[in-house]
Scaffold this motif. Structure first.
Motif, PDB file in Angstrom:
ATOM      1  N   ASN A 191       0.793  -1.400  -0.092  1.00  0.00           N
ATOM      2  CA  ASN A 191      -0.099  -0.001   0.090  1.00  0.00           C
ATOM      3  C   ASN A 191       0.846   1.218  -0.072  1.00  0.00           C
ATOM      4  O   ASN A 191       1.570   1.561   0.868  1.00  0.00           O
ATOM      5  CB  ASN A 191      -0.799   0.045   1.178  1.00  0.00           C
ATOM      6  N   GLU A 192       0.903   2.057  -1.032  1.00  0.00           N
ATOM      7  CA  GLU A 192       1.802   3.120  -1.259  1.00  0.00           C
ATOM      8  C   GLU A 192       1.254   4.226  -1.129  1.00  0.00           C
ATOM      9  O   GLU A 192       1.494   5.605  -1.096  1.00  0.00           O
ATOM     10  CB  GLU A 192       2.325   3.078  -2.657  1.00  0.00           C
ATOM     11  N   SER A 193      -0.262   4.323  -0.725  1.00  0.00           N
ATOM     12  CA  SER A 193      -0.969   5.357  -0.439  1.00  0.00           C
ATOM     13  C   SER A 193      -0.954   5.882   0.958  1.00  0.00           C
ATOM     14  O   SER A 193      -0.465   5.299   1.801  1.00  0.00           O
ATOM     15  CB  SER A 193      -2.429   4.934  -0.779  1.00  0.00           C
ATOM     16  N   ASP A 194      -1.704   7.042   1.199  1.00  0.00           N
ATOM     17  CA  ASP A 194      -1.536   7.463   2.638  1.00  0.00           C
ATOM     18  C   ASP A 194      -2.865   7.331   3.358  1.00  0.00           C
ATOM     19  O   ASP A 194      -3.007   7.735   4.422  1.00  0.00           O
ATOM     20  CB  ASP A 194      -1.488   9.376   2.383  1.00  0.00           C
ATOM     21  N   GLU A 195      -3.670   6.436   2.864  1.00  0.00           N
ATOM     22  CA  GLU A 195      -4.804   5.753   3.757  1.00  0.00           C
ATOM     23  C   GLU A 195      -4.645   4.196   3.568  1.00  0.00           C
ATOM     24  O   GLU A 195      -4.247   3.615   2.762  1.00  0.00           O
ATOM     25  CB  GLU A 195      -6.072   6.155   2.850  1.00  0.00           C
ATOM     26  N   ALA A 196      -5.451   3.842   4.730  1.00  0.00           N
ATOM     27  CA  ALA A 196      -5.156   2.193   4.863  1.00  0.00           C
ATOM     28  C   ALA A 196      -6.038   1.677   3.817  1.00  0.00           C
ATOM     29  O   ALA A 196      -7.143   2.453   3.290  1.00  0.00           O
ATOM     30  CB  ALA A 196      -5.875   1.945   6.323  1.00  0.00           C
ATOM     31  N   ARG A 197      -6.031   0.646   3.226  1.00  0.00           N
ATOM     32  CA  ARG A 197      -6.707  -0.165   2.510  1.00  0.00           C
ATOM     33  C   ARG A 197      -7.285  -1.776   2.979  1.00  0.00           C
ATOM     34  O   ARG A 197      -6.423  -2.167   3.603  1.00  0.00           O
ATOM     35  CB  ARG A 197      -5.959  -0.535   1.329  1.00  0.00           C
ATOM     36  N   ASN A 211       1.035   3.612   3.551  1.00  0.00           N
ATOM     37  CA  ASN A 211       2.564   3.453   3.245  1.00  0.00           C
ATOM     38  C   ASN A 211       3.294   2.185   3.831  1.00  0.00           C
ATOM     39  O   ASN A 211       4.223   2.156   4.077  1.00  0.00           O
ATOM     40  CB  ASN A 211       3.172   4.542   3.848  1.00  0.00           C
ATOM     41  N   ASN A 212       2.347   1.137   3.728  1.00  0.00           N
ATOM     42  CA  ASN A 212       3.065  -0.293   4.075  1.00  0.00           C
ATOM     43  C   ASN A 212       3.452  -0.939   2.880  1.00  0.00           C
ATOM     44  O   ASN A 212       2.715  -1.689   1.962  1.00  0.00           O
ATOM     45  CB  ASN A 212       1.877  -1.056   4.493  1.00  0.00           C
ATOM     46  N   THR A 213       4.846  -0.990   2.476  1.00  0.00           N
ATOM     47  CA  THR A 213       5.538  -1.505   1.376  1.00  0.00           C
ATOM     48  C   THR A 213       6.348  -2.407   1.863  1.00  0.00           C
ATOM     49  O   THR A 213       6.978  -3.079   0.681  1.00  0.00           O
ATOM     50  CB  THR A 213       5.807  -0.349   0.406  1.00  0.00           C
TER      51      THR A 213
END
Length: 307
Positions: free
Chosen positions: A169-175, A212-214
């Motif tokens: 997840n490269e975004s600033d929000e949880a998915r 931002n979990n990558t």
């Protein structure tokens, strides 16, 4: 496909189809009585609406523009004209309400799919030291076998290291993602991960991936168990698949009938008996007794208490 014949009349009431009435189509069939009566009302109200449109006159953008010359009329004439306009507008509103009732209640129909899927044993997903999940029967990868009922048959999967990868997840929000068992081609089955579970998939886990979990570590990723586990029990099946139907509009009462028709299934001959139950004003449920999966059902409401 023919249309119902319409008459320019306004029936005083709408017939209530009873539970004992047979389902008969055609222009004079009992199943079309309510729709025909409402169609007649609609045609009658449409004539009134056409008169309102005609009252605007050629090139008139609104009734206000048409009535701008009221000063040329006497007070008595203005009162008569305004009374006529108010009546026409009121009938136009009645037309809109009748059409809404026709769509939402009298012709209430839709489709729903019953998924006859569950885990028999295993299908446990656990984190690994990389961005992947183990699949096992007990939680520890070994020689175990996981089994599930899906697509009308029992599917078996052996314990497997790194069976499926978790998206980064490269975004600033949880998915949020879902891990589910699904046919991957031919007679092959496996676990896949996506943001939605397809109709043909059996949900296993919900996966929360932080913003931002990558990296390779899954320590911040949350797994929530969604498995419906139903172990085999000799000849007795204690799991009864069902689906819920929600109405777009609340009905005046819950004493309606429901006609159910199977449109598709993995094995139509194995659908068994369908039953509508838990009837409420805002919806009901459908259950099946057979072993078929992905049963798509068309439902139609009958004998509505139209008000």
């Amino acid at each position: 496909m023919a249309n119902l014949p319409e008459q320019n009349t306004y029936p005083s009431g709408i017939y209530q189809i009873e539970l004992t009435d047979p389902v008969v189509g055609g222009p004079d069939g009992i199943s079309n009585v309510q729709a025909r009566q409402l169609a007649n009302r609609t045609r009658w109200l449409k004539q009134i609406a056409d008169e309102v449109v005609e009252a605007r006159g050629e090139g008139g953008s609104s009734l206000a523009a048409r009535l701008a010359g009221y000063d040329a009329f006497s007070p008595e004439q203005q009162v008569s004209i305004l009374a006529g306009v108010q009546e026409a507008l009121g009938l136009g509103g009645l037309l809109a309400r009748e059409l809404a009732n026709l769509r939402g209640r009298v012709l209430a129909q839709g489709t729903v799919t019953i998924k006859n899927k569950h885990v028999i044993t295993g299908m446990v997903l656990t984190k690994t030291e990389i961005r992947a999940l183990h699949l096992s029967q007990t939680g520890d990868v070994g020689t175990g076998i996981s089994r599930a009922q899906i697509d009308g048959m029992i599917v078996s999967l052996p314990d497997d290291d790194y069976h499926v990868s978790v998206p980064s997840n490269e975004s600033d929000e949880a998915r949020t993602y879902f891990a589910y068992l699904v046919n991957t081609g031919g007679v092959s089955y496996g676990v896949q991960i996506d943001q939605q579970v397809p109709d043909t998939g059996l949900p296993l886990y919900r996966i929360e991936v932080p913003a931002n979990n990558t990296g390779n570590s899954l320590s911040a990723v949350t797994l929530t168990d969604l498995r419906v586990i139903q172990a085999t029990n000799s000849w007795v099946a204690s799991y009864e698949p069902f689906a819920s139907v929600a109405f777009p509009d609340t009905l005046p009462a819950a004493d309606y009938g429901v006609e159910l028709e199977v449109e598709d299934a993995t094995n139509i001959a194995a659908v068994g008996t369908l039953e509508a139950y838990d009837k409420m004003r805002n919806g009901f449920k459908i259950r099946q007794t057979g072993s078929a999966d992905n049963v798509r059902i068309r439902w139609t409401l009958l004998n509505l208490r139209y008000q």
